[in-house]
Design a protein around this motif. Structure first.
Motif, PDB file in Angstrom:
ATOM      1  N   THR A  48       0.452  -1.209   0.146  1.00 48.19           N
ATOM      2  CA  THR A  48       0.191   0.105  -0.058  1.00 48.19           C
ATOM      3  C   THR A  48       0.985   1.240   0.091  1.00 48.19           C
ATOM      4  OG1 THR A  48      -1.542  -1.112   1.269  1.00 48.19           O
ATOM      5  CG2 THR A  48      -1.843   1.204   1.029  1.00 48.19           C
ATOM      6  N   VAL A  49       1.901   1.238   0.928  1.00 47.93           N
ATOM      7  CA  VAL A  49       2.729   2.232   0.920  1.00 47.93           C
ATOM      8  C   VAL A  49       3.480   2.563  -0.441  1.00 47.93           C
ATOM      9  CG1 VAL A  49       4.870   3.280   1.791  1.00 47.93           C
ATOM     10  CG2 VAL A  49       3.389   2.264   3.449  1.00 47.93           C
ATOM     11  N   ILE A  50       4.071   1.329  -1.029  1.00 48.28           N
ATOM     12  CA  ILE A  50       4.951   1.530  -2.181  1.00 48.28           C
ATOM     13  C   ILE A  50       3.857   2.158  -3.423  1.00 48.28           C
ATOM     14  CG2 ILE A  50       6.126   0.295  -4.039  1.00 48.28           C
ATOM     15  CD1 ILE A  50       6.742  -1.748  -2.120  1.00 48.28           C
ATOM     16  N   VAL A  51       2.575   1.562  -3.356  1.00 52.85           N
ATOM     17  CA  VAL A  51       1.845   2.180  -4.646  1.00 52.85           C
ATOM     18  C   VAL A  51       1.243   3.566  -4.283  1.00 52.85           C
ATOM     19  CG1 VAL A  51      -0.515   1.800  -5.349  1.00 52.85           C
ATOM     20  CG2 VAL A  51       0.983   0.015  -5.418  1.00 52.85           C
ATOM     21  N   SER A  52       1.108   4.064  -3.028  1.00 51.10           N
ATOM     22  CA  SER A  52       0.695   5.507  -3.001  1.00 51.10           C
ATOM     23  C   SER A  52       1.989   6.277  -3.388  1.00 51.10           C
ATOM     24  CB  SER A  52       0.260   5.659  -1.551  1.00 51.10           C
ATOM     25  OG  SER A  52      -0.663   4.465  -1.060  1.00 51.10           O
TER      26      SER A  52
END
Lengths: 317, 340
Positions: A48-52
């Motif tokens: 989630t952090v990477i994609v955001s």
């Protein structure tokens, strides 16, 4: 009564103890919570952090471009920039008034060519039966042409107009741009006409209208906002194209209107080509003008885009 | 009392003739579009024929471009076109698919409510529509990336990207120069700045089509995965992405077509050098950039050679675009019946 029934069934104890009262007995809740210590949930949070972060990162160039345009282009923007002709090397003032006029003229002519062709064939495509071979092949050709390299449109216009008329001209540029505008106008107009509710069309036919009357009095009036969306997007694309103009409209340091004559068969300036020419020059004044011209061009393109999108949104509501 | 004929009546003779004429006109213009599409291809290919006869297939495999000696060949340009497009596709796909996931899988709502939670407003009904609005805003912003003219990206690349990446390139070349990717130093324009700008330009295509494909995945498939105990990302990797993969792939192919034909940003940033090199920092050239640079100064004799180069570009992009359009169309019709 109920306890008797319960007692009759084997396997269910008469005096339920803690184990049966609590369906979650024996479940360790801490194992189900989201926690950085557990590989499955940790991976989930990490992704989630990477994609955001990647999504936000993808937007940085947009803001960087817009900020630089306003900062570097805005400094040079003045009345003179809109009214004067491009400067010669080492000249300190100047503007790009003729390039703005040229861009508008070339885009307008391209629209005059592509709008009738696109709209009339879109009417045919929207009315055609699903098994119509001509309609499906033209639709497919339109989709393939959407990704047609803009430079090849220039090569085509060079072969058809420049070689035939013997010189670079605004008309050649317009032919090149019209090829790039055509698929957008064709496909969005077809969609727009198809989106008109079927019952409106049936009502018109039920009143005894011919196909032509149905198209002009019912379908087109209802589809106009969406068609205009497509037209605005096509204009936005055409105005920003440089490659097809490089060797069709070329460039000129003079006004399109000269001594009362509109010179459509002469080389014509456009904002996009001006930016390209001036960006590579070693003179600070020219580079600053290129930034200012880029600001004007982007504002023009964004306005066309915004008008198109607001028309599309109004139709949805 | 109105009679029936006043409410509706059969078309008059003029109306019938107008109708037939207009229908014929529409059909005629549709034929015209088909003919234009064929003429575009034929015109370029026929203009190339003399050069094809003169230079043959050696044109595709040689490495010299010297108008003074009348020696022409375009292997470096073909290599540069494919190499820059593939590299841009790698970056563009990574970021484009990430943005598509972010916009289609409800991450925006999470982010918005996480922010609202900080100020303790997450339960106020006023914010109910906010996630959708933010999602639309973000996807419009990403589409704006596609609206900016490529010549403006070229300008931006010249004055922002090249100065920005040059120190990093010097360092990579000095310390890791033994890796072929960093084999040369960046001396101004080169492959890396061009690839960076190119990947920004193709990202909106991948995101828009990818988002559409992800939104078309039936909700019940996701729910089934959650019901089996999958975390959100296990559901995405095992169910959502595989189901949407063909649509995303179609978008990637279309983006590849765009990258192959992109001209201005590359003509301004790639360096226009007739070199075949694996190095990211070496100047190179592409077919489209060659056409943009050589056409304005071409003598009538050189035009045939350039038309040959244009034909090569035409064939490559046409193949890629037909494949992409076909994949996207095929996927759309396949998933249509499954929407819940």
């Amino acid at each position: 009564m109920t306890s008797d029934v319960a007692a009759a069934k084997p396997g269910i104890p008469r005096n339920p103890d803690a184990e049966t009262l609590d369906p979650f007995h024996g479940v360790d809740f801490s194992k189900l919570e989201r926690s950085l210590h557990r590989p499955r949930t940790f991976m989930s949070m990490l992704w989630t952090v990477i994609v955001s972060a990647m999504t936000l990162f993808a937007l940085i160039p947009l803001f960087s471009v817009l900020w630089l345009l306003v900062w570097r282009g805005g400094r040079k923007l003045s009345i003179a920039a809109f009214t004067q002709l491009p400067p010669a090397p080492l000249e300190q003032s100047g503007g790009f008034g003729n390039a703005i006029v040229g861009t508008l003229a070339i885009c307008g002519m391209a629209l005059l060519i592509s709008l009738p062709i696109g709209l009339l064939s879109a009417i045919f495509l929207a009315q055609a039966k699903p098994d119509n071979r001509l309609a499906s092949s033209v639709r497919f050709a339109g989709k393939v042409l959407t990704g047609f390299p803009s430079i090849l449109a220039g090569v085509f216009a060079y072969g058809v107009v420049v070689m035939a008329t013997g010189g670079y001209s605004a008309l050649a540029g317009a032919v090149a741009l019209s090829i790039l505008m055509l698929p957008t106008i064709l496909l969005t107009s077809e969609d727009a006409i198809r989106m008109v509710p079927e019952r409106m069309k049936e009502a018109a036919i039920g009143m005894g209208a011919t196909d032509t009357q149905t198209v002009w009095m019912v379908l087109l009036p209802a589809a106009v906002p969406r068609i205009l969306t497509g037209v605005m997007l096509a204009i936005a694309r055409g105005a920003g194209e440089t490659a097809p103009l490089l060797f069709t409209a070329l460039f000129s340091s003079y006004w399109l209107l000269w001594h009362g004559h509109v010179k459509l068969m002469q080389p014509t300036a456009s904002l996009a080509v001006l930016i390209y020419n001036f960006a590579g020059m070693p003179f600070a004044n020219q580079v600053e003008l290129a930034w200012a011209a880029a600001l004007v061009l982007v504002v023009m393109v964004l306005i066309a885009n915004l008008i198109g999108q607001s028309l599309a949104n109004r139709q949805v509501q | 009392m109105p009679t029936e004929t006043q409410i509706s009546k059969p078309p008059s003779r003029t109306q019938a003739i107008t109708d037939t004429a207009f229908r014929a006109l529409c059909q005629g213009f549709t034929w015209l579009v088909a003919v234009i599409a064929v003429i575009i291809v034929l015109k370029i290919v026929l203009a190339a024929l003399p050069a094809v006869r003169q230079y043959g297939l050696g044109f595709l495999s040689g490495q010299v471009w010297d108008p003074n000696k009348k020696l022409y060949s375009i292997l470096p340009e073909i290599w540069g076109t494919l190499y820059s497009s593939v590299l841009a596709l790698i970056f563009g796909t990574a970021f484009g698919v990430a943005a598509a996931l972010f916009l289609a899988e409800g991450f925006t709502a999470d982010a918005v409510f996480a922010l609202l939670k900080i100020v303790n407003l997450q339960f106020h009904p006023f914010w109910g529509k906010l996630p959708v609005q933010v999602e639309n805003l973000l996807s419009n912003l990403i589409e704006l990336l596609a609206a900016i003219p490529s010549v403006v990206y070229g300008l931006w690349g010249l004055f922002v990207i090249i100065p920005l990446v040059r120190p990093a390139c010097h360092w990579l070349h000095a310390d890791l120069g033994w890796i072929p990717l960093f084999g040369t130093d960046l001396s101004g324009p080169g492959m890396l700045p061009a690839v960076i700008v190119l990947s920004i330009m193709i990202l909106p295509t991948i995101t828009a089509i990818g988002r559409g494909a992800l939104l078309a995945v039936p909700t019940r498939l996701r729910m089934a995965a959650y019901g089996l105990g999958a975390t959100r990302w296990e559901a995405i990797f095992a169910v959502t992405l595989p189901t949407a993969s063909r649509g995303i792939f179609g978008g990637i192919v279309l983006a590849f077509g765009r990258a192959l034909g992109e001209t201005m940003a590359l003509a301004m940033l790639v360096g226009n050098a007739n070199v075949i090199s694996v190095s990211l920092f070496s100047p190179a050239n592409t077919l489209a950039a060659l056409l943009a640079n050589a056409f304005p100064e071409a003598s009538p004799k050189d035009v045939g050679v350039l038309m040959y180069a244009a034909t090569v570009l035409l064939v490559i992009t046409l193949l890629v675009n037909v494949a992409g359009a076909y994949i996207v169309q095929f996927t759309a019709s396949e998933l249509e019946g499954e929407k819940v």
